[in-house]
Design a protein around this motif. Structure first.
Motif, PDB file in Angstrom:
ATOM      1  N   GLY A   1     -34.958 -10.624  44.561  1.00 45.61           N
ATOM      2  CA  GLY A   1     -33.735 -11.141  45.162  1.00 45.61           C
ATOM      3  C   GLY A   1     -33.784 -11.356  46.648  1.00 45.61           C
ATOM      4  N   TRP A   2     -32.685 -10.954  47.313  1.00 47.89           N
ATOM      5  CA  TRP A   2     -32.479 -11.253  48.723  1.00 47.89           C
ATOM      6  C   TRP A   2     -31.996 -10.018  49.451  1.00 47.89           C
ATOM      7  CZ3 TRP A   2     -33.989 -15.911  50.569  1.00 47.89           C
ATOM      8  CH2 TRP A   2     -34.280 -16.891  49.608  1.00 47.89           C
ATOM      9  N   ARG A   3     -32.384  -9.916  50.719  1.00 49.87           N
ATOM     10  CA  ARG A   3     -32.019  -8.744  51.510  1.00 49.87           C
ATOM     11  C   ARG A   3     -31.490  -9.231  52.856  1.00 49.87           C
ATOM     12  NH1 ARG A   3     -34.228  -5.238  55.263  1.00 49.87           N
ATOM     13  NH2 ARG A   3     -34.031  -3.028  54.731  1.00 49.87           N
ATOM     14  N   VAL A   4     -30.409  -8.572  53.319  1.00 48.59           N
ATOM     15  CA  VAL A   4     -29.873  -8.908  54.632  1.00 48.59           C
ATOM     16  C   VAL A   4     -29.647  -7.614  55.408  1.00 48.59           C
ATOM     17  CG1 VAL A   4     -27.381  -8.936  53.999  1.00 48.59           C
ATOM     18  CG2 VAL A   4     -28.207 -10.460  55.790  1.00 48.59           C
TER      19      VAL A   4
ATOM     20  N   PHE B   1     -17.793  -5.183  52.181  1.00 50.16           N
ATOM     21  CA  PHE B   1     -17.961  -6.033  53.365  1.00 50.16           C
ATOM     22  C   PHE B   1     -19.062  -5.431  54.218  1.00 50.16           C
ATOM     23  CE2 PHE B   1     -17.007  -8.104  57.323  1.00 50.16           C
ATOM     24  CZ  PHE B   1     -16.310  -9.267  56.998  1.00 50.16           C
ATOM     25  N   LEU B   2     -20.023  -6.231  54.622  1.00 49.30           N
ATOM     26  CA  LEU B   2     -21.119  -5.736  55.457  1.00 49.30           C
ATOM     27  C   LEU B   2     -21.123  -6.507  56.772  1.00 49.30           C
ATOM     28  CD1 LEU B   2     -23.953  -4.008  55.190  1.00 49.30           C
ATOM     29  CD2 LEU B   2     -24.928  -6.299  55.025  1.00 49.30           C
ATOM     30  N   VAL B   3     -21.097  -5.775  57.875  1.00 49.22           N
ATOM     31  CA  VAL B   3     -21.227  -6.436  59.177  1.00 49.22           C
ATOM     32  C   VAL B   3     -22.721  -6.571  59.457  1.00 49.22           C
ATOM     33  CG1 VAL B   3     -20.682  -6.329  61.641  1.00 49.22           C
ATOM     34  CG2 VAL B   3     -19.062  -5.403  59.959  1.00 49.22           C
TER      35      VAL B   3
ATOM     36  N   GLY C   1     -27.015  -0.505  57.933  1.00 51.81           N
ATOM     37  CA  GLY C   1     -27.949  -0.503  56.805  1.00 51.81           C
ATOM     38  C   GLY C   1     -27.945  -1.854  56.116  1.00 51.81           C
ATOM     39  N   ALA C   2     -28.991  -2.082  55.317  1.00 53.43           N
ATOM     40  CA  ALA C   2     -29.185  -3.396  54.689  1.00 53.43           C
ATOM     41  C   ALA C   2     -28.478  -3.482  53.338  1.00 53.43           C
ATOM     42  CB  ALA C   2     -30.671  -3.644  54.518  1.00 53.43           C
ATOM     43  N   ALA C   3     -28.444  -4.689  52.798  1.00 48.62           N
ATOM     44  CA  ALA C   3     -27.913  -4.898  51.445  1.00 48.62           C
ATOM     45  C   ALA C   3     -28.875  -5.810  50.696  1.00 48.62           C
ATOM     46  CB  ALA C   3     -26.526  -5.516  51.509  1.00 48.62           C
ATOM     47  N   VAL C   4     -29.061  -5.525  49.411  1.00 46.34           N
ATOM     48  CA  VAL C   4     -29.914  -6.384  48.580  1.00 46.34           C
ATOM     49  C   VAL C   4     -29.146  -6.819  47.343  1.00 46.34           C
ATOM     50  CG1 VAL C   4     -32.236  -5.549  49.227  1.00 46.34           C
ATOM     51  CG2 VAL C   4     -30.929  -4.337  47.486  1.00 46.34           C
TER      52      VAL C   4
ATOM     53  N   THR D   1     -28.553   3.887  54.389  1.00 48.76           N
ATOM     54  CA  THR D   1     -28.478   3.524  52.970  1.00 48.76           C
ATOM     55  C   THR D   1     -28.736   2.024  52.791  1.00 48.76           C
ATOM     56  OG1 THR D   1     -26.141   3.213  53.297  1.00 48.76           O
ATOM     57  CG2 THR D   1     -26.815   5.291  52.276  1.00 48.76           C
ATOM     58  N   GLU D   2     -29.200   1.671  51.611  1.00 46.32           N
ATOM     59  CA  GLU D   2     -29.350   0.251  51.295  1.00 46.32           C
ATOM     60  C   GLU D   2     -28.390  -0.060  50.152  1.00 46.32           C
ATOM     61  OE1 GLU D   2     -33.126  -2.292  51.664  1.00 46.32           O
ATOM     62  OE2 GLU D   2     -33.094  -1.695  49.562  1.00 46.32           O
ATOM     63  N   LEU D   3     -27.430  -0.966  50.431  1.00 44.21           N
ATOM     64  CA  LEU D   3     -26.442  -1.311  49.406  1.00 44.21           C
ATOM     65  C   LEU D   3     -27.069  -2.254  48.388  1.00 44.21           C
ATOM     66  CD1 LEU D   3     -23.379  -2.089  51.725  1.00 44.21           C
ATOM     67  CD2 LEU D   3     -23.876   0.053  50.522  1.00 44.21           C
ATOM     68  N   LYS D   4     -26.615  -2.122  47.136  1.00 45.25           N
ATOM     69  CA  LYS D   4     -27.108  -3.033  46.097  1.00 45.25           C
ATOM     70  C   LYS D   4     -25.923  -3.734  45.440  1.00 45.25           C
ATOM     71  CE  LYS D   4     -31.491  -0.888  44.832  1.00 45.25           C
ATOM     72  NZ  LYS D   4     -31.607  -0.222  46.117  1.00 45.25           N
TER      73      LYS D   4
END
Ligand SMILES: Cc1cc2nc3c(=O)[nH]c(=O)nc-3n(C[C@H](O)[C@H](O)[C@H](O)COP(=O)(O)OP(=O)(O)OC[C@H]3O[C@@H](n4cnc5c(N)ncnc54)[C@H](O)[C@@H]3O)c2cc1C
Length: 417
Positions: free
Chosen positions: A235-238, A221-223, A243-246, A2-5
């Motif tokens: 925006g920005w993605r990490v 919280f994302l590790v 999974g990633a977050a944007v 999943t990609e968190l937003k």
């Protein structure tokens, strides 16, 4: 995967990142805190001396008297040491630090930071109440011991200056020191007692308690590794381990590791570090230390933490990632044993951390000038525990268009050209 937003990614879950995340959340932003560790407060914010230094009006600048500089150059001062082989790596930074420490520029730094220092304890008190961890704030104040009339006189002068800015302090003689700390032994010219600063007996746990509050209020919280940060459409993605977050915006709050993100983006910011060590020791018998105590002339501090008496050292100049060289700790141990009844070490080995410092001892807080939606919040030097929540408020006010409670201009990254 999943990609968190979210609205904002806050990179770094130390006291500074957690402080920023909470203040953004309070202003209605959906925030994801990102750290390489699974828990908050595992970096520099874990190992400090636990002081909320609301009385430290004057930042730690480079000394200007020749005698002191000579002692530093000879590596003979207990409070500062440098790693000779790393000198080429940090000498240019030291020169900038020296230049930024002229009386005029030092006063500029102090006055710029003053509103943050004055706000520091108020912000912690509010968060500690909300996080329901009153046991993590002790109202002990702290003591600075002086072994010579000269160093005491110079500290008394500094205290008189600080009093102009509302700092309370008391000069203690030998019997007044003994009344406050009956278990101390030594020949002291006197001490200064600062009653107002707060003391946190477990700084790592405080960061975790704030992070737990953030999660309770819906924060995520994302590790993940902040080095994977990339600008994407909108925006920005990490990248994260699950999974990633944007998000539209990102905040760099990586303390001494902030260069890992700003440098690849093309920013040349003079972020230096001052390393420091700690070791916990058990008090012997029924001995009690009532306050954090700085043995000023011998360059170490003893703090009565939950885990034991935490001995923290002064400053070591070395590369951030060079192997630990806890020489100051080894030198301080017999001195500390002579001052207070200490038993065995509680830790298997010393902890090492790095204070993130800009040459003018002011943090960088504000917009990244060349990247939309990118913000900086790092470089809190000796005062990151103290200032994390206050600078979090300032940053969040700037990001949400509120009137900032302090003038943010002195903290802008543009000051470095
Ligand atoms: C010995 C010592 C004593 C001190 N005493 C005091 C004191 O009494 N009072 C005080 O106010 N201050 C004190 N300080 C200073 C204070 O500890 C620091 O200023 C403060 O902890 C900085 O907080 P921070 O959140 O900016 O950095 P950190 O706490 O280091 O947080 C940075 C976070 O970034 C994360 N990170 C790093 N790299 C990555 C990556 N690639 N990807 C994802 N995450 C990453 C780390 O895991 C960490 O959680 C002391 C410091 C030392 C060393």
């Amino acid at each position: 995967m999943t990609e968190l937003k979210a609205d904002v990614l806050v990179l770094g879950a130390g006291m500074v990142g957690v402080g920023a995340a909470l203040h953004l959340q309070k202003r209605g932003r959906d925030v994801i805190l990102v750290d390489r560790h699974e828990l908050a407060g595992e970096g520099t914010s874990f190992g400090n001396a636990g002081l909320i230094e609301s009385a430290s009006v004057f930042p730690y600048m480079f000394p200007r008297d020749f005698g002191r500089i000579f002692q530093y150059a000879m590596n003979r001062a207990p409070e500062v040491r440098y790693q000779f082989s790393d000198l080429p790596a940090f000498l240019p930074w030291l020169v900038r630090y020296f230049l930024a420490s002229s009386p005029d520029r030092a006063l500029h730094s102090a006055m710029a930071e003053l509103p943050l220092i004055q706000r520091s304890l108020i912000e912690h008190e509010a968060l500690i109440a909300e996080a329901e961890v009153p046991e993590l704030l002790r109202r002990t104040g702290w003591l600075k011991l002086f072994r010579s009339d000269g160093t005491l006189a110079s500290a008394v002068k500094d205290l008189e200056r600080a009093k102009q800015y509302g700092v309370a302090g008391e000069v203690l003689d030998g019997s007044a020191i003994a009344a406050r700390e009956p278990n101390l032994t030594g020949e002291f010219a006197g001490a200064i007692y600062l009653p107002a600063p707060g003391f946190v007996p477990d700084p790592g746990r405080l960061a975790k308690a704030y992070a737990a509050l953030f999660k309770r209020k819906g924060g995520r919280f994302l590790v993940g590794d902040a080095k994977t940060l990339e600008q994407v459409a909108g925006g920005w993605r990490v990248g994260g381990v699950n999974g990633a977050a944007v998000a539209r915006e990102a905040v760099v709050a990586l303390g001494p590791w902030s260069d890992l993100v700003f440098r690849p983006l093309g920013y040349s910011i003079p972020l230096g570090i001052k390393r420091g060590y700690h070791l916990h020791l058990a008090p012997r018998g029924n001995a009690v230390l009532n306050h954090p105590v700085l043995d000023s002339d011998l360059g170490y501090l003893l703090a009565p933490m939950n885990r034991g008496i935490r001995l923290t050292t002064g400053v070591e100049f070395a590369r951030r990632d060079a192997p630990p060289t806890p020489i100051q700790l080894r030198q301080a141990l017999p001195r500390a044993h002579a001052v207070f009844p200490l038993g065995d070490a509680v830790d298997a080995k010393p902890w090492m951390g790095a204070r993130p410092c800009l040459p003018d001892m002011l943090p960088v807080i504000g917009k990244a000038p060349r990247h939309a939606g990118l913000w900086f919040d790092f470089g809190h030097q000796h005062h990151g525990l103290t200032l994390g929540p206050a600078t979090g408020r300032l940053l969040a006010e700037m990001m949400t268009g509120e009137t900032p409670f302090a003038d943010p201009k002195p903290f802008a990254v543009e000051r470095f050209g």
